[in-house]
Design a protein around this motif. Structure first.
Motif, mmCIF file in Angstrom:
data_model
loop_
_atom_site.group_PDB
_atom_site.id
_atom_site.type_symbol
_atom_site.label_atom_id
_atom_site.label_comp_id
_atom_site.label_asym_id
_atom_site.label_seq_id
_atom_site.Cartn_x
_atom_site.Cartn_y
_atom_site.Cartn_z
ATOM 1 N N PRO A 55 -11.562 15.132 -7.513
ATOM 2 C CA PRO A 55 -12.415 14.863 -7.174
ATOM 3 C C PRO A 55 -13.681 15.917 -8.884
ATOM 4 N N SER A 56 -14.809 15.170 -9.031
ATOM 5 C CA SER A 56 -15.755 15.918 -10.074
ATOM 6 C C SER A 56 -16.262 17.344 -9.002
ATOM 7 N N ASP A 57 -16.363 17.315 -7.425
ATOM 8 C CA ASP A 57 -17.221 18.443 -6.822
ATOM 9 C C ASP A 57 -15.993 19.689 -6.875
ATOM 10 N N ASN A 58 -14.379 19.424 -7.127
ATOM 11 C CA ASN A 58 -13.419 19.963 -6.657
ATOM 12 C C ASN A 58 -13.635 21.564 -7.797
ATOM 13 N N ASP A 113 -11.849 25.597 2.062
ATOM 14 C CA ASP A 113 -12.554 24.566 1.493
ATOM 15 C C ASP A 113 -12.666 24.183 -0.066
ATOM 16 N N TYR A 114 -13.020 24.139 -0.873
ATOM 17 C CA TYR A 114 -13.567 23.702 -1.957
ATOM 18 C C TYR A 114 -15.027 22.721 -1.713
ATOM 19 N N THR A 115 -15.262 22.491 -0.679
ATOM 20 C CA THR A 115 -16.563 22.324 -0.221
ATOM 21 C C THR A 115 -17.851 22.840 0.255
ATOM 22 N N THR A 116 -17.194 24.299 0.702
ATOM 23 C CA THR A 116 -17.771 24.964 1.287
ATOM 24 C C THR A 116 -16.984 26.526 0.492
ATOM 25 N N LYS A 117 -16.522 26.906 -0.323
ATOM 26 C CA LYS A 117 -16.191 27.660 -0.664
ATOM 27 C C LYS A 117 -16.075 28.554 0.261
ATOM 28 N N VAL A 168 -30.356 21.163 4.761
ATOM 29 C CA VAL A 168 -29.423 22.025 4.818
ATOM 30 C C VAL A 168 -28.042 21.653 3.818
ATOM 31 N N GLY A 169 -27.570 20.711 3.440
ATOM 32 C CA GLY A 169 -26.959 19.897 2.491
ATOM 33 C C GLY A 169 -25.588 19.974 2.876
ATOM 34 N N SER A 170 -25.025 20.880 3.616
ATOM 35 C CA SER A 170 -23.702 20.477 3.586
ATOM 36 C C SER A 170 -23.172 20.528 5.151
ATOM 37 N N LEU A 171 -22.463 19.185 4.787
ATOM 38 C CA LEU A 171 -21.280 18.228 6.500
ATOM 39 C C LEU A 171 -20.372 19.435 7.370
ATOM 40 N N ASN A 172 -19.926 20.227 6.688
ATOM 41 C CA ASN A 172 -19.278 21.008 7.172
ATOM 42 C C ASN A 172 -19.607 22.480 7.901
ATOM 43 N N LEU A 173 -20.627 23.002 7.245
ATOM 44 C CA LEU A 173 -21.299 24.452 7.553
ATOM 45 C C LEU A 173 -22.303 23.885 8.683
ATOM 46 N N ILE A 174 -22.986 22.292 8.953
ATOM 47 C CA ILE A 174 -23.636 21.969 10.014
ATOM 48 C C ILE A 174 -23.270 21.749 11.040
ATOM 49 N N ALA A 175 -21.577 21.049 10.569
ATOM 50 C CA ALA A 175 -20.813 20.967 11.923
ATOM 51 C C ALA A 175 -20.049 21.662 13.139
ATOM 52 N N PRO A 176 -20.181 22.861 12.670
ATOM 53 C CA PRO A 176 -19.919 24.041 13.957
ATOM 54 C C PRO A 176 -21.263 23.551 15.062
ATOM 55 N N PHE A 177 -22.318 23.239 15.187
ATOM 56 C CA PHE A 177 -23.826 23.606 15.623
ATOM 57 C C PHE A 177 -23.305 22.159 16.617
ATOM 58 N N VAL A 178 -22.876 21.010 15.462
ATOM 59 C CA VAL A 178 -23.040 19.588 16.130
ATOM 60 C C VAL A 178 -21.777 19.961 17.697
ATOM 61 N N ALA A 179 -20.379 20.747 17.260
ATOM 62 C CA ALA A 179 -19.596 20.896 18.293
ATOM 63 C C ALA A 179 -20.047 21.576 19.229
ATOM 64 N N THR A 180 -20.537 23.035 19.526
ATOM 65 C CA THR A 180 -21.299 23.330 20.124
ATOM 66 C C THR A 180 -21.750 23.104 21.014
ATOM 67 N N PHE A 181 -23.217 22.657 20.641
ATOM 68 C CA PHE A 181 -24.419 21.881 21.157
ATOM 69 C C PHE A 181 -23.303 21.057 21.813
ATOM 70 N N SER A 182 -22.582 19.693 21.383
ATOM 71 C CA SER A 182 -22.079 18.918 22.430
ATOM 72 C C SER A 182 -21.128 19.429 23.169
ATOM 73 N N LEU A 183 -20.382 20.531 23.136
ATOM 74 C CA LEU A 183 -19.471 20.858 24.149
ATOM 75 C C LEU A 183 -20.463 21.297 25.401
ATOM 76 N N LEU A 184 -21.110 22.394 24.767
ATOM 77 C CA LEU A 184 -22.280 22.933 26.111
ATOM 78 C C LEU A 184 -22.726 21.851 26.803
ATOM 79 N N THR A 185 -22.801 20.427 26.242
ATOM 80 C CA THR A 185 -23.679 19.406 26.981
ATOM 81 C C THR A 185 -22.448 18.765 27.310
ATOM 82 N N TYR A 186 -21.297 18.964 27.829
ATOM 83 C CA TYR A 186 -20.166 18.328 28.346
ATOM 84 C C TYR A 186 -20.279 19.216 29.628
ATOM 85 N N ALA A 187 -19.941 20.299 28.580
ATOM 86 C CA ALA A 187 -19.961 21.621 29.804
ATOM 87 C C ALA A 187 -21.072 21.610 30.995
ATOM 88 N N THR A 188 -22.422 20.868 30.737
ATOM 89 C CA THR A 188 -23.151 20.361 31.966
ATOM 90 C C THR A 188 -23.053 19.792 32.931
#
Length: 653
Positions: free
Chosen positions: A202-205, A235-239, A389-409
């Motif tokens: 792809p053009s962005d790689n 990862d070619y999107t985050t380098k 923020v603009g990058s899916l892969n940069l925000i994904a860890p926040f989603v996973a962390t917050f969700s896992l803490l919610t599941y733990a609760t």
């Protein structure tokens, strides 16, 4: 005034229009597909390989299933209003845990919606971007154009959510049908598509030379063996270099949609039945599809293709536009579901007065049909800010962390209710126990730190601060407090273990019963005996002259007990309060001495005031007699009221 126990009302009832399929199964399934199904399967299989991919999907499914069992137990334990998981947890274990979890869950939904929306923007730019769109090249990509596209899409979502949950459900049904057709076509395509040896990056790689050819091999044992092991590279999107943790964080965003159905609890006709069945079915179906798709990809796509082009499904499909439309639909729906879920959670937090005046505007902003339009606008503002923020892969860890803490609760709440043996915890869903909750709790916490220790530590610290803040700030609630149930359970257990036959003089300490009539004249004595008890039992006893058979006397007795407890709290002494009722003071005092205490904790020292003929001093109106350290209590002590006989009647805090 206390925290609202119910939301109720005609407006709330008019919102309950959704069934199990449209209200739970469809939003849960679409949220679990999210940006993973068509946009990140190559990323996951390409870097993790077959073995790590199966481990990650199975681990995610296991954690989510343990959590779903807890959710099903709590959701079948009583009536459920709006707010989804937050409402269920706060009503089960009290406002402190529930409020802290609700705020974290709100953030998880906001971050999740942003991730899905960014995935949608990436798919649109890849299809129509001016730097190499697959179908047309007319959309600018440079600068902040992606932010503009995301903002426009977010506005469309906001209008849908403002219309209400019924519009959301109808939109989801159409999207679900499109996604089902798209997925079916892609599965068939794996069997009918011939090998393609010359796919271009792809053009962005920018990591690969544009002349490099990526290949689709069709079904091949050699391709499967090539994809069997891990190969974590850049990862070619985050380098940035990938790892098991970063890939798992991206993958787990596909399992954060488990609460998409419960978030709609205020709009479901029968939430207690719809949430368990719809959520479990959705999770099982999603897991099966992910495993089957992972294996099909591993057998047919070369590793350079998977690592060099995350949108390869579109490029290998005989009808690429079908995959493109499916990608647009599933990411749009997942983002929309998280958006409406966030607004419902924010509304519930506002109605419960968890953050006080910070959300007072949200509380009042509801339409005639009960749609929380102000909560929608506030959620939109959060989403708009995160889009930059603009990058899916940069925000994904926040989603996973917050969700896992919610599941733990959630798992912790179910575990605490089970351990406390709370009589009100009688769920009709029986396929859970304390071990499933414990396993879900531990695994969620461990994986949160595996994904990103810094994010997990920060999120945990935020949760603790929120818990402390809500504990001191929130007014009393009528929901009950799980902490009190757990304390009762433990105290009862240890009281039974306290054997008076094993008492020894070496460990003797004063356990005091102080006989007090008028607290206004006994405050110095109360404070002195509190210092004297040396960790022993301290009971303040009084006799109320009267007869239990007198009309209204029991109400007065209850008021008297509450007033004494408030007095003890105001004075800051560590004492219990015992009262007896008798028309004769001598008999009342004798009964008090004989019955004070419980089990092995009984008074061994009785203290009474020294009798003299001098006039008693009122230490409330004349605080000079109090120790210097106690004088700041003067204003609070003025609130103590007593009747003409000196009997304490009330003590306002």
């Amino acid at each position: 005034s206390g925290i609202n126990a119910e939301y109720g009302g005609a407006a709330a009832d008019s919102r309950k229009t959704l069934g199990t399929f449209s209200g739970v199964f469809v939003p849960c399934t679409l949220s679990m597909f999210s940006a993973i199904l068509f946009l990140r399967m190559g990323y996951i299989v390409g870097y993790g390989g077959v073995i790590d991919t199966l481990i990650m999907f199975t681990l995610s499914f296991f954690i989510v299933m343990m959590t779903i069992l807890s959710v099903c137990a709590i959701s079948t334990n009583g009536a459920i209003e709006g707010g989804g998981a937050y409402f269920m947890i706060s009503r089960s274990i009290g406002p402190e845990f529930g409020g802290a979890m609700g705020i974290i869950f709100f953030l998880a939904q906001i971050f999740g919606s942003t991730v899905y929306l960014l995935g949608l923007v990436d798919a649109i730019v890849d299809s129509f971007g001016d730097e190499g769109g697959n179908f047309a090249a007319f959309l600018p990509e440079a600068g902040h154009w992606k932010n503009l596209y995301g903002s426009l899409l977010l506005l469309i979502m906001m209008f849908i959510v403002l219309i209400g949950a019924e519009m959301f459900a109808k939109t989801n049904l159409v999207i679900f049908a499109i996604v089902a057709v798209t997925l079916s076509i892609n599965v068939v395509n794996f069997f009918i598509q011939k090998p393609i040896p010359n796919l271009h990056p792809p053009s962005d790689n920018s990591l690969l030379n544009k002349t490099v050819n990526l290949s689709y091999t069709s079904w091949s044992r050699e391709t499967f063996m090539e994809n069997r092991g891990q190969n974590y590279t850049i990862d070619y999107t985050t380098k940035r270099y990938t790892s098991f943790e970063t890939v798992f964080a991206v993958l787990f965003t596909g399992f954060t949609g488990v609460f998409a159905g419960s978030n709609m609890s205020g709009d479901l006709k029968n939430a207690s039945k719809s949430i368990p069945f719809g959520t479990v079915l959705s999770c099982v179906v999603s897991y099966g599809i992910y495993i089957a798709l992972s294996l099909a990809i591993a057998f047919t796509c070369s590793r350079p293709l998977l690592q060099g082009d995350y949108l390869f499904l579109e490029h290998i499909c005989k009808v690429p536009v079908i995959t493109t439309v499916g990608t647009f639909c599933v990411t749009f729906s997942a983002s929309l579901g998280a958006f409406i879920g966030a607004s419902r959670i924010l509304e519930a937090l506002a109605l419960d007065d968890i953050l006080g005046s910070l959300l007072v505007v949200v509380k009042k902003g509801r339409s005639r049909r009960g749609n929380p339009w102000v909560a929608v606008l506030v959620s939109w503002a959060f989403l708009q800010a995160l889009l930059f923020v603009g990058s899916l892969n940069l925000i994904a860890p926040f989603v996973a962390t917050f969700s896992l803490l919610t599941y733990a609760t959630v798992n912790m709440a179910c575990l605490a209710l089970d351990l406390a043996g709370a009589p009100n915890f009688r769920p009709t869903f029986n396929y859970f126990n304390k071990y499933t909750s414990l396993i879900g709790f531990v695994s969620s916490i461990v994986m949160a730190f595996v994904v990103n220790p810094v994010y997990a530590s920060t999120s945990f610290g935020i949760s603790v601060m929120l818990f402390v803040f809500i504990m001191f700030r929130t007014p009393g609630s009528s929901w009950g407090y799980i902490s009190q149930a757990l304390i009762f359970h433990q105290v009862r257990k240890y009281l039974l273990m306290l054997d008076t036959r094993k008492d020894h003089v070496k460990f003797w300490r004063p356990s005091i019963l102080f006989l007090c009539k008028n607290p206004r004249t006994c405050i110095p004595a109360i404070n002195f005996l509190n210092d004297m008890k040396k960790g022993g039992l301290y009971v303040i006893g009084t006799n109320i002259v009267g007869d239990l058979r007198d009309p209204g006397f029991l109400t007065k007795l209850d008021d008297q007990n509450m007033a004494w407890l408030s007095l003890v709290q105001v004075l800051g002494v560590k004492a219990f309060v015992e009262t007896t009722v008798d028309r004769d003071v001598r008999n009342g005092i004798q009964n008090l001495i004989m019955t004070a205490g419980l089990g092995g904790m009984t008074p061994n020292t009785v203290v009474i005031g020294f009798y003299d003929t001098s006039e008693s001093k009122d230490f409330i109106s004349e605080p000079d007699g109090l120790p210097t350290s106690k004088r700041p209590l003067f204003d609070k002590l003025r609130r103590i009221q007593y009747d003409s006989r000196g009997t304490l009647t009330s003590c306002r805090r």
